[in-house]
Write an enzyme that holds these catalytic residues in place. Structure first.
Site, PDB file in Angstrom:
ATOM      1  N   CYS A   1       7.245  -4.797   4.938  1.00 18.98           N
ATOM      2  CA  CYS A   1       7.601  -6.941   4.484  1.00 18.98           C
ATOM      3  C   CYS A   1       5.557  -6.786   4.346  1.00 18.98           C
ATOM      4  CB  CYS A   1       8.029  -7.644   5.866  1.00 18.98           C
ATOM      5  SG  CYS A   1       7.547  -7.988   7.380  1.00 18.98           S
TER       6      CYS A   1
ATOM      7  N   ARG B   1       3.926   2.605  15.847  1.00 21.85           N
ATOM      8  CA  ARG B   1       3.492   3.928  14.061  1.00 21.85           C
ATOM      9  C   ARG B   1       2.424   5.217  15.018  1.00 21.85           C
ATOM     10  NH1 ARG B   1       2.234   3.682   9.220  1.00 21.85           N
ATOM     11  NH2 ARG B   1      -0.216   3.667   8.929  1.00 21.85           N
TER      12      ARG B   1
ATOM     13  N   HIS C   1      -0.741  -5.222   2.441  1.00 20.85           N
ATOM     14  CA  HIS C   1      -2.724  -4.522   2.313  1.00 20.85           C
ATOM     15  C   HIS C   1      -3.604  -5.184   2.220  1.00 20.85           C
ATOM     16  CE1 HIS C   1       0.546  -0.595   2.655  1.00 20.85           C
ATOM     17  NE2 HIS C   1       0.635  -1.653   4.035  1.00 20.85           N
TER      18      HIS C   1
ATOM     19  N   ALA D   1       4.394  -6.647   7.743  1.00 25.59           N
ATOM     20  CA  ALA D   1       4.345  -4.896   8.312  1.00 25.59           C
ATOM     21  C   ALA D   1       2.690  -4.585   7.990  1.00 25.59           C
ATOM     22  CB  ALA D   1       5.628  -4.416   7.841  1.00 25.59           C
TER      23      ALA D   1
END
Length: 500
Positions: free
Chosen positions: A75, A109, A208, A78
Site C-alpha cells: 500500500c 527491509r 513513493h 508501505a
C-alpha cells in the site's frame, strides 16, 4: 526432482490462455492485458551493453488490482514509510494510526545503518500513536502532538520526525500538516507530515511519489546549509542499503574518486537530504521510487541525473564508465583502474560458479528495479530468464525492461498468487526469485527459491564483492542436495487404495 525437468514452455501465449481460463469472463479480459510475451522491437536500437532490444511495454500496468484476487502488492503507507522514509536513520518515523501497520512493517527491509540505536539512529525502532476507538471518534491531533513532545524528550539527538499516515487518518480528516507546523515552531526540529494513507493509489508506488513530494515540500530550502560543494560531489538516490548494498556501491564510487555526499535513503541522515541539491549529479538506482525527486532537482536546481546498475560485472563496468564520462579524464582513468582491479575477482567467481549455473532458468517477480536490473547478473553467470514481472511498475519501467530481457520472455504485471503458481508449475524453472509471501509455496513445489526483496538474509548483492555473494547464493539454492529428497506435488502419484 523439479529442477531436473525440461525447463521452459515453448508457447507462452498458449500458457497465458490456459491460466486465464480459470477466471470469469470479465476478470479474464482485465487480467489478459497484464500478461504477455516480450516481442521483437522493430524500431528500437539494441542496448550497448546487453545487445538486446525487445518490446515489453505491451502489458498494462499501474492499474488497480481486481477485487478478490490475491495481489502481492503493498500500500501507499508501505511505499512511504517502508521504502523511502524508514531508512533515514537520525529521524524518528511515527506510524500515525492503529498499532498494526507499524508492528507488521517493523524492521522488515534489512536497511543497514551505522550509529547507536535509540541514541542517534532509530531505523529498527517502532513508534506509533496507537489509535484507539476514542481517537477515531474525537481525532488524534492532540495525541500526535504529545507523541512528538515525548520523542523530543526521550530522544534529544533525533534530528527530526516524519508522520506516516495510516488509513484512518485520511478517513477522519486529521490535519497532520497543521500539527507539523506547530511542533516545528515549538521544538525547532524538522517535522514532516506524509499523507500516505494505505488506501490511496493502486499500490506502494503512490507512496513513493507522496514521500518524494514530502521531501520537496518540507525538507528542501527550509534550513540554511553552509555545505560547500566540490567538483566530484554526487548523490546516490534510491539505494536503501538492503544487506549493505549502498556501502558496496559507495565504495566503488569513492575508489574512482567521487565524493558521495548523500545516500537516499539507506544509512542516510537528514543533513544529507537537505544538502542534496548542491551535488553535481544524482545517480539513481531505483528509478521507480525516486525518479520524482530527481526530476524536481533537475528542474529546480539544475542537478542532472542518470540511472546506473551495479548488479553483475558487465553492468557494473558499463555503469562506472557511464558515470565517469560525466566527469573529467582523472575520474575516467580511475574508473578504468577500478574495473581492472576487480577483474581477477570476477574471473574467479565466474570460473567457480558459471559451470554450475550455466543454462539454469530463472523466473523473477519483484518490485522496484529488480525485475530488470538483476537480469544481467544472471546473464553473467550464463543463466536464462524465463519470465519476469513487476508488482507496481509503470509503463516506462516495462520500456526499460526491453533492454534487459530477450524476445520470447514471459512478462507478467501485478501477477496474482494463482497466476504465478500456475506459471511456475508449467514453466518449472530451476530457480524463482520473488518475495517472502511467495517463498514457501514455491519451495513446497520442490523448486529452489531466493528472496529477492531483501536478499534472504544475505547480501550485499551490489558491486563486485556483492556479485561474489550473489553467485554463491544462487548456487547454494539451486544445487542444494535437499531438492533430491522429494518430488514436486504434481509429480507425486496418488496413494494406492488397499483392497478390502
Amino acid at each position: 526432482m523439479a529442477k531436473d525437468n525440461v525447463s521452459g514452455t515453448p508457447d507462452y501465449e498458449a500458457l497465458i490462455e490456459e491460466v486465464l481460463s480459470a477466471y470469469p469472463e470479465k476478470s479474464k479480459k482485465k487480467r489478459a492485458k497484464h500478461l504477455g510475451v516480450a516481442q521483437a522491437d522493430p524500431v528500437g536500437a539494441p542496448d550497448a551493453v546487453t545487445g538486446i532490444a525487445s518490446k515489453c511495454d505491451t502489458v498494462k500496468s499501474n492499474i488497480k488490482s481486481i477485487p478478490g484476487v490475491m495481489t502481492i502488492r503493498g500500500c501507499a503507507y508501505a511505499g512511504s514509510k517502508g521504502v523511502v522514509w524508514g531508512p533515514i536513520k537520525d529521524m524518528v518515523h511515527i506510524s500515525h494510526g492503529p498499532v498494526g501497520c507499524g508492528q507488521y512493517s517493523w524492521s522488515q527491509r534489512r536497511n543497514y545503518y551505522t550509529g547507536t540505536t535509540g541514541i542517534d539512529s532509530f531505523v529498527t525502532m517502532q513508534f506509533t500513536t496507537d489509535f484507539q476507538e476514542k481517537d477515531i471518534v474525537f481525532g488524534g491531533d492532540k495525541k500526535l502532538e504529545k507523541t512528538i513532545d515525548e520523542i523530543n524528550t526521550l530522544f534529544p539527538l533525533a534530528n527530526g520526525v516524519s508522520i506516516q499516515s495510516e488509513c484512518p487518518i485520511g478517513l477522519i480528516g486529521d490535519d497532520i500538516g497543521a500539527v507539523a507546523k506547530k511542533k516545528n515552531k515549538d521544538i525547532g526540529k524538522t517535522i514532516v507530515p506524509v499523507r500516505c494513507e494505505g488506501f490511496r493509489g493502486v499500490s506502494q508506488s503512490l507512496g513513493h511519489h507522496i514521500a518524494n513530494d514530502a521531501v520537496r515540500d518540507w525538507v528542501f530550502d527550509k534550513k540554511e546549509t553552509d555545505y560547500v560543494a566540490g567538483p566530484y560531489d554526487v548523490n546516490v538516490i534510491g539505494d536503501y542499503n538492503i544487506g549493505g548494498d549502498a556501502w558496496a556501491s559507495r565504495r566503488l564510487l569513492e575508489e574512482m574518486g567521487l565524493n558521495v555526499v548523500g545516500n537516499w535513503s539507506g544509512d542516510a541522515t537528514l543533513a544529507e537530504i537537505e544538502r542534496a541539491p548542491k551535488a553535481k549529479i544524482n545517480l539513481i538506482h531505483c528509478y521507480r521510487s525516486m525518479s520524482y525527486i530527481c526530476r524536481h532537482m533537475e528542474e529546480t536546481y539544475g542537478v542532472p541525473w542518470m540511472e546506473y546498475n551495479f548488479f553483475g560485472p558487465s553492468q557494473i563496468a558499463a555503469s562506472l564508465r557511464a558515470i565517469a564520462a560525466r566527469f573529467d579524464e582523472t575520474i575516467q582513468a580511475r574508473a578504468e583502474e577500478v574495473i581492472a582491479r576487480y577483474q581477477p575477482l570476477v574471473d574467479a567467481v565466474l570460473a567457480k560458479y558459471k559451470p554450475r549455473l550455466e543454462g539454469k532458468t530463472v523466473m523473477l517477480y519483484v518490485g522496484g528495479l529488480r525485475p530488470r536490473h538483476v537480469v544481467t547478473a544472471y546473464d553473467d553467470l550464463g543463466m536464462v530468464i524465463a519470465g519476469t514481472g513487476y508488482e507496481f511498475a509503470h509503463n516506462d519501467d516495462y520500456k526499460r525492461t526491453g533492454h534487459y530481457v530477450k524476445e520470447g520472455t514471459l512478462i507478467y504485471d501485478d501477477v496474482t498468487g494463482y497466476e504465478l503458481e500456475r506459471f511456475i508449475e508449467k514453466v518449472r524453472p530451476d530457480l524463482v526469485g520473488s518475495g517472502i509471501k511467495e517463498k514457501y509455496p514455491v519451495q513446497k513445489m520442490g523448486i529452489p527459491f531466493r528472496q529477492m526483496h531483501s536478499w534472504d538474509y544475505s547480501g550485499p548483492y551490489h558491486g563486485y564483492d556483492g556479485f561474489a555473494i550473489f553467485a554463491r547464493d544462487m548456487d547454494m539454492a539451486i544445487n542444494n542436495p535437499v531438492w533430491g529428497l522429494f518430488d514436486a506435488p504434481w509429480e507425486t502419484a496418488a496413494p494406492a487404495i488397499a483392497a478390502e
